[in-house]
Design a protein around this motif. Sequence first.
Motif: not given
Length: 324
Positions: A288-307
């Motif tokens: 969900x959200x940004x499809x790259x977030x599980x592998x992203x070194x700059x992941x934020x909370x919003x990345x996990x829920x919003x595209x």
Amino acid sequence: MSIRETPLVEIRNLKKYYPITKGLLKRTVNHVKAVDGLDFTIFKGETLGLVGESGCGKSTTGRTILQLLQPTEGEVIYEGKNLVGMNTRELRKLRKNMQMVFQDPYASLDPRLTVGEIIAEPMEIHRLYTGKEKDKRVDELLEVVGLSSYHAKRHPHEFSGGQRQRIGIARALALEPQLIVADEPVSALDVSIQSQVINLLQDLQGQFGLTYLFIAHDLSVVKHISDRVGVMYLGRMVELADKHDLYDRPLHPYTQALLSAVPVPDPLAKRERIVLQGDVPSPANPPQGCTFHPRCHACMEICKTQRPKWTEVDGRYVACHLYE
């Protein structure tokens, strides 16, 4: 307005889903999202490179643009006409303007036909040339791609991989197209032959005013031939920019990771290597959200829920919450 500011093809919210069925009744239980909402433009006379890991949807995008695959949703606007949903007769009239060079230079050529028959076949289907004019056109095309007219009577198995790809390019040129989708046209060739084919494509572009969508996974090749570069990840475009901007200052964390892995000729040059953790998620069950977030070194909370939205930043486009 310069030639490279005139839109030739506009892609709007392009999607291609493949159903996953289950049981005797073949009930659809899910979809493989091969292409999941693309928006970009290809300008006349330019080469737009399309890169990304294997399975990210690059080839599916090219085939869907040419209507070799029917999109699930979206629009493909070619010179003001939407190809999606167009009837067969109307689409056939536009087919000659859009051709494809395939990845495998042997599998894409009919082994039962001679080279002359392979190149002449599109002309016969579209009734563009007949008789001696057709034979003359075949000879001209062979000369243009660096072969000889006497090669017309031979069969594909008598040629090397590089020569077969030249035959494929000659066939693509047979109908005098505007747009050529080159689907990894050099990945199956030896390195020494790759540069010859790339230079040939560039020469043909200048000679005939062609527009290319160049699909590849080799970032060095893409930088050499492209004017702009689009980066795909799991069916979505994450960044699109002029090649110099993209390679000198990548914005998206995925683009940064890809470019950090490109070898540099200077053994003393220091570069921070960004290692991606984990594997590419399944397109049948993307995060969900940004499809790259599980592998992203700059992941934020919003990345996990919003595209992330497709946002313009300094004349380029990127889909990342860091720039919204």
